[in-house]
Motif scaffolding. Sequence first.
Motif, mmCIF file in Angstrom:
data_model
loop_
_atom_site.group_PDB
_atom_site.id
_atom_site.type_symbol
_atom_site.label_atom_id
_atom_site.label_comp_id
_atom_site.label_asym_id
_atom_site.label_seq_id
_atom_site.Cartn_x
_atom_site.Cartn_y
_atom_site.Cartn_z
ATOM 1 N N GLY A 81 0.790 -1.216 0.000
ATOM 2 C CA GLY A 81 0.000 0.000 0.000
ATOM 3 C C GLY A 81 0.822 1.266 0.000
ATOM 4 N N ASP A 82 2.077 1.228 -0.527
ATOM 5 C CA ASP A 82 2.881 2.436 -0.593
ATOM 6 C C ASP A 82 2.349 3.399 -1.640
ATOM 7 N N SER A 83 1.557 2.913 -2.574
ATOM 8 C CA SER A 83 0.939 3.785 -3.559
ATOM 9 C C SER A 83 -0.542 3.931 -3.259
ATOM 10 N N SER A 84 -1.130 4.975 -3.820
ATOM 11 C CA SER A 84 -2.555 5.199 -3.591
ATOM 12 C C SER A 84 -3.390 4.051 -4.148
ATOM 13 N N GLY A 85 -2.949 3.484 -5.283
ATOM 14 C CA GLY A 85 -3.689 2.386 -5.884
ATOM 15 C C GLY A 85 -3.727 1.160 -4.991
ATOM 16 N N GLU A 86 -2.580 0.787 -4.411
ATOM 17 C CA GLU A 86 -2.530 -0.366 -3.521
ATOM 18 C C GLU A 86 -3.346 -0.128 -2.262
ATOM 19 N N PHE A 87 -3.226 1.077 -1.716
ATOM 20 C CA PHE A 87 -3.994 1.404 -0.519
ATOM 21 C C PHE A 87 -5.488 1.336 -0.809
ATOM 22 N N ALA A 88 -5.896 1.830 -1.976
ATOM 23 C CA ALA A 88 -7.311 1.808 -2.341
ATOM 24 C C ALA A 88 -7.838 0.378 -2.424
ATOM 25 N N LEU A 89 -7.050 -0.531 -2.977
ATOM 26 C CA LEU A 89 -7.469 -1.923 -3.081
ATOM 27 C C LEU A 89 -7.612 -2.559 -1.701
ATOM 28 N N LEU A 90 -6.641 -2.309 -0.827
ATOM 29 C CA LEU A 90 -6.711 -2.854 0.528
ATOM 30 C C LEU A 90 -7.921 -2.312 1.280
ATOM 31 N N LEU A 91 -8.154 -1.024 1.127
ATOM 32 C CA LEU A 91 -9.293 -0.393 1.787
ATOM 33 C C LEU A 91 -10.607 -0.941 1.232
ATOM 34 N N PHE A 92 -10.678 -1.041 -0.088
ATOM 35 C CA PHE A 92 -11.919 -1.470 -0.745
ATOM 36 C C PHE A 92 -12.280 -2.895 -0.347
ATOM 37 N N SER A 93 -11.283 -3.764 -0.254
ATOM 38 C CA SER A 93 -11.554 -5.149 0.127
ATOM 39 C C SER A 93 -12.183 -5.215 1.514
ATOM 40 N N GLY A 94 -11.668 -4.400 2.445
ATOM 41 C CA GLY A 94 -12.249 -4.374 3.786
ATOM 42 C C GLY A 94 -13.649 -3.797 3.793
ATOM 43 N N LEU A 95 -13.864 -2.750 2.998
ATOM 44 C CA LEU A 95 -15.187 -2.126 2.933
ATOM 45 C C LEU A 95 -16.241 -3.084 2.381
ATOM 46 N N ILE A 96 -15.861 -3.879 1.393
ATOM 47 C CA ILE A 96 -16.817 -4.819 0.799
ATOM 48 C C ILE A 96 -17.331 -5.788 1.858
ATOM 49 N N LEU A 97 -16.414 -6.373 2.620
ATOM 50 C CA LEU A 97 -16.817 -7.344 3.631
ATOM 51 C C LEU A 97 -17.591 -6.679 4.759
ATOM 52 N N PHE A 98 -17.128 -5.514 5.189
ATOM 53 C CA PHE A 98 -17.826 -4.840 6.282
ATOM 54 C C PHE A 98 -19.233 -4.423 5.861
ATOM 55 N N THR A 99 -19.401 -4.042 4.615
ATOM 56 C CA THR A 99 -20.714 -3.611 4.136
ATOM 57 C C THR A 99 -21.715 -4.750 4.141
ATOM 58 N N VAL A 100 -21.259 -5.982 3.882
ATOM 59 C CA VAL A 100 -22.164 -7.131 3.977
ATOM 60 C C VAL A 100 -22.756 -7.187 5.384
ATOM 61 N N PHE A 101 -21.885 -7.034 6.387
ATOM 62 C CA PHE A 101 -22.336 -7.062 7.773
ATOM 63 C C PHE A 101 -23.210 -5.857 8.110
ATOM 64 N N SER A 102 -22.730 -4.666 7.780
ATOM 65 C CA SER A 102 -23.428 -3.442 8.190
ATOM 66 C C SER A 102 -24.777 -3.290 7.501
ATOM 67 N N GLU A 103 -24.871 -3.672 6.229
ATOM 68 C CA GLU A 103 -26.136 -3.539 5.498
ATOM 69 C C GLU A 103 -27.222 -4.385 6.141
ATOM 70 N N CYS A 104 -26.867 -5.608 6.532
ATOM 71 C CA CYS A 104 -27.851 -6.500 7.147
ATOM 72 C C CYS A 104 -28.194 -6.062 8.568
ATOM 73 N N VAL A 105 -27.182 -5.723 9.346
ATOM 74 C CA VAL A 105 -27.395 -5.401 10.758
ATOM 75 C C VAL A 105 -28.133 -4.077 10.917
ATOM 76 N N ASN A 106 -27.802 -3.083 10.104
ATOM 77 C CA ASN A 106 -28.502 -1.798 10.196
ATOM 78 C C ASN A 106 -29.990 -1.934 9.887
#
Length: 282
Positions: A81-106
């Motif tokens: 994640g030293d570049s913005s592109g790598e950081f974006a991918l790492l962030l996006f992967s976490g957001l995808i999984l968290f959104t599965v949880f948050s969408e259902c629980v909310n």
Amino acid sequence: MFGSTLAQPGNAGHGAGPLALFKTAWQHRRLILRLSKREVDARYRGSMLGVVWAVLTPLLMLAVYTFVFTTIFQARWGKAGDSSGEFALLLFSGLILFTVFSECVNRAPGLLLENVSYIKKVVFPLEILPVVGLVVALFNAGLSFAILLVFYLVVLGLPPVTTLLLPLVLAPLCLMTLGVSWFLAASGIFLRDIRQVVGVAVSVLMFLSPIFYPISAVPDRFRWVIHLNPLTGILEQARELLFWGSVPAPLEWALATLAGWLCAWLGYAWFMKTRRGFADVV
């Protein structure tokens, strides 16, 4: 309304045994898929772009989060994640999984209140409603994951072969999400304030999850707080598979799956125990 897939008065439930939740999902699989498709269609019906919004929304949020954390806060991942592109991918992967949880629980605390007609007028397997919500969330996650793969190919090239094992990591996430959803759906019909509490709790949980930062960036004296979060291990295992080609330790994965199943069973048992009182409070 839904033909033979509806439960009959004598078998509307399956009790609350350890395997009952799986039996319920299997018996009503056609109804679950039909309701999920109807919900996806209804969500985007009438809009000019339709289901394209399911792609544009995560892309927009990804762009905003990436700009804020890489440009303003100068955040870096460390292992990668030293570049913005790598950081974006790492962030996006976490957001995808968290959104599965948050969408259902909310949505869970108001889920039964959104479907009062099923409670009062129809012999209907109410316990499948959280499953329908999860299927819809996984559909949206699948679209987001397709976007992730496209950007992955552009930024990093071919993902490691361990990416094929991602469904294994999703198993404990789905089980835990179902368990929490069943509990909140049943409780929310009696205590209407739960919806507000859950919204705040999910927002707090997002920032206590390693989505925007690696665990190594957390000071040692506070790291235990991050590890108390049940989503932490799932997010870390997913990134190990997607970015570093590492397979989770079998025992660690088995314990996470067992914990997810226990959460699902307890949530399902609570739902089935309280469902007799639903009609009295709506």
